[in-house]
Design a protein around this motif. Structure first.
Motif, PDB file in Angstrom:
ATOM      1  N   PRO A 182     -12.327  20.563  19.789  1.00  0.00           N
ATOM      2  CA  PRO A 182     -13.506  21.395  19.487  1.00  0.00           C
ATOM      3  C   PRO A 182     -14.803  20.596  19.559  1.00  0.00           C
ATOM      4  CG  PRO A 182     -11.722  21.899  17.967  1.00  0.00           C
ATOM      5  CD  PRO A 182     -11.268  20.706  18.770  1.00  0.00           C
ATOM      6  N   ALA A 183     -15.745  21.093  20.357  1.00  0.00           N
ATOM      7  CA  ALA A 183     -16.998  20.375  20.576  1.00  0.00           C
ATOM      8  C   ALA A 183     -17.813  20.241  19.303  1.00  0.00           C
ATOM      9  CB  ALA A 183     -17.817  21.088  21.658  1.00  0.00           C
TER      10      ALA A 183
ATOM     11  N   LEU B  49      -5.222  18.607   3.541  1.00  0.00           N
ATOM     12  CA  LEU B  49      -5.519  17.220   3.205  1.00  0.00           C
ATOM     13  C   LEU B  49      -5.710  17.068   1.696  1.00  0.00           C
ATOM     14  CD1 LEU B  49      -6.217  14.299   4.038  1.00  0.00           C
ATOM     15  CD2 LEU B  49      -8.587  15.064   4.338  1.00  0.00           C
ATOM     16  N   GLY B  50      -6.484  17.979   1.102  1.00  0.00           N
ATOM     17  CA  GLY B  50      -6.705  17.914  -0.326  1.00  0.00           C
ATOM     18  C   GLY B  50      -5.415  18.015  -1.114  1.00  0.00           C
TER      19      GLY B  50
ATOM     20  N   ALA C 109      -8.479  11.624  13.706  1.00  0.00           N
ATOM     21  CA  ALA C 109      -9.720  10.872  13.497  1.00  0.00           C
ATOM     22  C   ALA C 109     -10.930  11.793  13.588  1.00  0.00           C
ATOM     23  CB  ALA C 109      -9.829   9.752  14.534  1.00  0.00           C
ATOM     24  N   VAL C 110     -10.899  12.730  14.530  1.00  0.00           N
ATOM     25  CA  VAL C 110     -12.015  13.674  14.674  1.00  0.00           C
ATOM     26  C   VAL C 110     -12.167  14.507  13.401  1.00  0.00           C
ATOM     27  CG1 VAL C 110     -12.862  15.673  15.955  1.00  0.00           C
ATOM     28  CG2 VAL C 110     -11.810  13.777  17.188  1.00  0.00           C
ATOM     29  N   ALA C 111     -11.049  15.034  12.901  1.00  0.00           N
ATOM     30  CA  ALA C 111     -11.094  15.883  11.714  1.00  0.00           C
ATOM     31  C   ALA C 111     -11.601  15.116  10.497  1.00  0.00           C
ATOM     32  CB  ALA C 111      -9.713  16.471  11.429  1.00  0.00           C
ATOM     33  N   LEU C 112     -11.117  13.893  10.308  1.00  0.00           N
ATOM     34  CA  LEU C 112     -11.568  13.102   9.163  1.00  0.00           C
ATOM     35  C   LEU C 112     -13.037  12.724   9.299  1.00  0.00           C
ATOM     36  CD1 LEU C 112      -8.560  10.676   8.578  1.00  0.00           C
ATOM     37  CD2 LEU C 112      -9.161  12.722   7.270  1.00  0.00           C
ATOM     38  N   GLY C 113     -13.435  12.305  10.509  1.00  0.00           N
ATOM     39  CA  GLY C 113     -14.826  11.927  10.722  1.00  0.00           C
ATOM     40  C   GLY C 113     -15.777  13.080  10.482  1.00  0.00           C
ATOM     41  N   ALA C 114     -15.371  14.281  10.894  1.00  0.00           N
ATOM     42  CA  ALA C 114     -16.217  15.458  10.694  1.00  0.00           C
ATOM     43  C   ALA C 114     -16.303  15.838   9.220  1.00  0.00           C
ATOM     44  CB  ALA C 114     -15.683  16.630  11.507  1.00  0.00           C
TER      45      ALA C 114
ATOM     46  N   TYR D 275       0.841  -1.193   0.000  1.00  0.00           N
ATOM     47  CA  TYR D 275       0.000   0.000   0.000  1.00  0.00           C
ATOM     48  C   TYR D 275       0.878   1.245   0.000  1.00  0.00           C
ATOM     49  CZ  TYR D 275      -4.149  -2.782   0.593  1.00  0.00           C
ATOM     50  OH  TYR D 275      -5.161  -3.679   0.373  1.00  0.00           O
ATOM     51  N   ARG D 276       0.460   2.229  -0.766  1.00  0.00           N
ATOM     52  CA  ARG D 276       1.146   3.525  -0.809  1.00  0.00           C
ATOM     53  C   ARG D 276       0.642   4.343   0.368  1.00  0.00           C
ATOM     54  NH1 ARG D 276       3.288   8.015  -0.777  1.00  0.00           N
ATOM     55  NH2 ARG D 276       3.953   9.198  -2.626  1.00  0.00           N
ATOM     56  N   VAL D 277       1.552   4.815   1.215  1.00  0.00           N
ATOM     57  CA  VAL D 277       1.163   5.481   2.460  1.00  0.00           C
ATOM     58  C   VAL D 277       1.795   6.870   2.541  1.00  0.00           C
ATOM     59  CG1 VAL D 277       1.132   5.345   4.982  1.00  0.00           C
ATOM     60  CG2 VAL D 277       1.019   3.242   3.615  1.00  0.00           C
ATOM     61  N   ARG D 278       0.991   7.846   2.903  1.00  0.00           N
ATOM     62  CA  ARG D 278       1.484   9.189   3.224  1.00  0.00           C
ATOM     63  C   ARG D 278       0.958   9.555   4.607  1.00  0.00           C
ATOM     64  NH1 ARG D 278       1.625  13.946  -1.089  1.00  0.00           N
ATOM     65  NH2 ARG D 278       3.562  12.775  -1.493  1.00  0.00           N
ATOM     66  N   VAL D 279       1.848  10.013   5.487  1.00  0.00           N
ATOM     67  CA  VAL D 279       1.481  10.381   6.856  1.00  0.00           C
ATOM     68  C   VAL D 279       1.593  11.890   7.010  1.00  0.00           C
ATOM     69  CG1 VAL D 279       1.872   9.971   9.306  1.00  0.00           C
ATOM     70  CG2 VAL D 279       2.442   8.178   7.644  1.00  0.00           C
ATOM     71  N   LEU D 280       0.529  12.517   7.522  1.00  0.00           N
ATOM     72  CA  LEU D 280       0.463  13.961   7.679  1.00  0.00           C
ATOM     73  C   LEU D 280       0.510  14.357   9.153  1.00  0.00           C
ATOM     74  CD1 LEU D 280      -2.470  14.728   5.202  1.00  0.00           C
ATOM     75  CD2 LEU D 280      -0.037  14.426   4.697  1.00  0.00           C
ATOM     76  N   SER D 281       0.852  15.608   9.389  1.00  0.00           N
ATOM     77  CA  SER D 281       0.844  16.149  10.745  1.00  0.00           C
ATOM     78  C   SER D 281      -0.583  16.245  11.273  1.00  0.00           C
ATOM     79  CB  SER D 281       1.485  17.542  10.763  1.00  0.00           C
ATOM     80  OG  SER D 281       2.828  17.483  10.334  1.00  0.00           O
ATOM     81  N   ALA D 282      -0.700  16.547  12.560  1.00  0.00           N
ATOM     82  CA  ALA D 282      -2.011  16.729  13.182  1.00  0.00           C
ATOM     83  C   ALA D 282      -2.758  17.866  12.500  1.00  0.00           C
ATOM     84  CB  ALA D 282      -1.836  17.015  14.674  1.00  0.00           C
ATOM     85  N   PRO D 283      -4.095  17.828  12.526  1.00  0.00           N
ATOM     86  CA  PRO D 283      -4.891  18.837  11.824  1.00  0.00           C
ATOM     87  C   PRO D 283      -4.629  20.249  12.329  1.00  0.00           C
ATOM     88  CG  PRO D 283      -6.249  16.998  12.529  1.00  0.00           C
ATOM     89  CD  PRO D 283      -4.927  16.821  13.186  1.00  0.00           C
ATOM     90  N   SER D 284      -4.677  21.199  11.387  1.00  0.00           N
ATOM     91  CA  SER D 284      -4.580  22.613  11.715  1.00  0.00           C
ATOM     92  C   SER D 284      -5.871  23.305  11.286  1.00  0.00           C
ATOM     93  CB  SER D 284      -3.388  23.246  10.997  1.00  0.00           C
ATOM     94  OG  SER D 284      -3.610  23.247   9.589  1.00  0.00           O
ATOM     95  N   SER D 285      -5.904  24.614  11.387  1.00  0.00           N
ATOM     96  CA  SER D 285      -7.107  25.353  11.009  1.00  0.00           C
ATOM     97  C   SER D 285      -7.398  25.255   9.520  1.00  0.00           C
ATOM     98  CB  SER D 285      -6.958  26.823  11.407  1.00  0.00           C
ATOM     99  OG  SER D 285      -5.811  27.391  10.785  1.00  0.00           O
ATOM    100  N   GLU D 286      -6.374  24.942   8.707  1.00  0.00           N
ATOM    101  CA  GLU D 286      -6.552  24.808   7.261  1.00  0.00           C
ATOM    102  C   GLU D 286      -6.505  23.333   6.856  1.00  0.00           C
ATOM    103  OE1 GLU D 286      -7.281  27.394   5.421  1.00  0.00           O
ATOM    104  OE2 GLU D 286      -7.101  28.716   7.162  1.00  0.00           O
TER     105      GLU D 286
END
Length: 244
Positions: free
Chosen positions: A153-154, A60-61, A83-88, A44-55
């Motif tokens: 963030p709630a 991600l795109g 996981a929260v950012a992706l799920g949202a 599998y081709r894998v890319r790992v990103l930092s934790a989510p930011s405001s942008e």
């Protein structure tokens, strides 16, 4: 600190899909080197990103679109706030990009209640009991101690736990995760149309990087392989007889 890390299939093997991993609070892409290498070893081709930011959505795109050798299926894997950012994002009523994931893996979703960590040893205990990964986190100067004390963030948590997205979900949680809300996860699993909720015995918050990381990575690979099947997500291996 690098903003992303890449892992490719061994030479001579045809790539079976693309996985983009999003780290969580306090983590860096290096925190998932072992996980990325293990999935890459299975072609599998894998890319790992930092934790989510405001942008996050734009980042991600760009990260997904920037994978020149991307092949489907495309699976997004998030841990903690990743996981929260992706799920949202996938919970939005309309697709927000021309590309779209074929599935998501949400690992270590935190609950609504903030978990406060008093010192680094306590934070490590909440995260993982794997001595190797504890060393990875401790020795990485870019890992931010105390990050798990930051509130999630709630509105994002509400979006995730209220999701009815039709994208297939694999939810991973450790049964010793002090940040998890098992009742909320159970309700989410009942609401999603295509979902598997898998509980990892003895695992803590960093469920992808705890003592059972080999079994968890294998479970993710099984999900990836089933996603490629015909029909998708049909079990590939079923136990007919067992005494254990």
């Amino acid at each position: 600190m690098t903003s992303e890390r890449d892992f490719t299939a061994p030479p001579g093997l045809r790539t079976r899909g693309t996985v983009v991993v999003v780290a969580g609070r306090g983590e860096t892409p290096d925190s998932y080197a072992r996980f990325g290498a293990r999935l890459a070893a299975d072609a599998y081709r894998v890319r790992v990103l930092s934790a989510p930011s405001s942008e996050f959505a734009a980042a991600l795109g760009a990260a997904v679109s920037g994978i020149a050798d991307r092949v489907g299926p495309l699976v997004l894997v998030g841990a903690d706030t990743g996981a929260v950012a992706l799920g949202a994002l996938v919970a939005r009523p309309q697709r927000w990009a021309r590309w779209w994931p074929d599935a998501v893996v949400l690992a270590g979703l935190p609950g609504h209640d903030t978990h406060r960590v008093l010192d680094w040893d306590e934070e490590l205990d909440a995260r993982t009991h794997c001595p190797v990964h504890r060393g990875v986190l401790t020795d990485d100067p870019s890992v931010r101690p105390g990050a798990l004390a930051a509130a999630v963030p709630a509105d994002l948590l509400d979006a995730v736990y209220g999701s009815t997205a039709d994208v297939p979900h694999l939810l991973l949680v450790g049964d010793a995760d002090p940040l998890a809300d098992r009742a909320a996860l159970g309700r989410l699993a009942k609401a999603l149309p295509a979902v598997r909720l898998s509980v990892v015995r003895g695992a803590h918050h960093d469920v992808l990087n705890d003592l059972s990381h080999r079994s968890v990575a294998a479970h993710v690979v099984m999900f990836l392989e089933a996603l490629r099947g015909t029909p998708p997500l049909a079990p590939i291996v079923e136990t007919e007889t067992s005494s254990w």
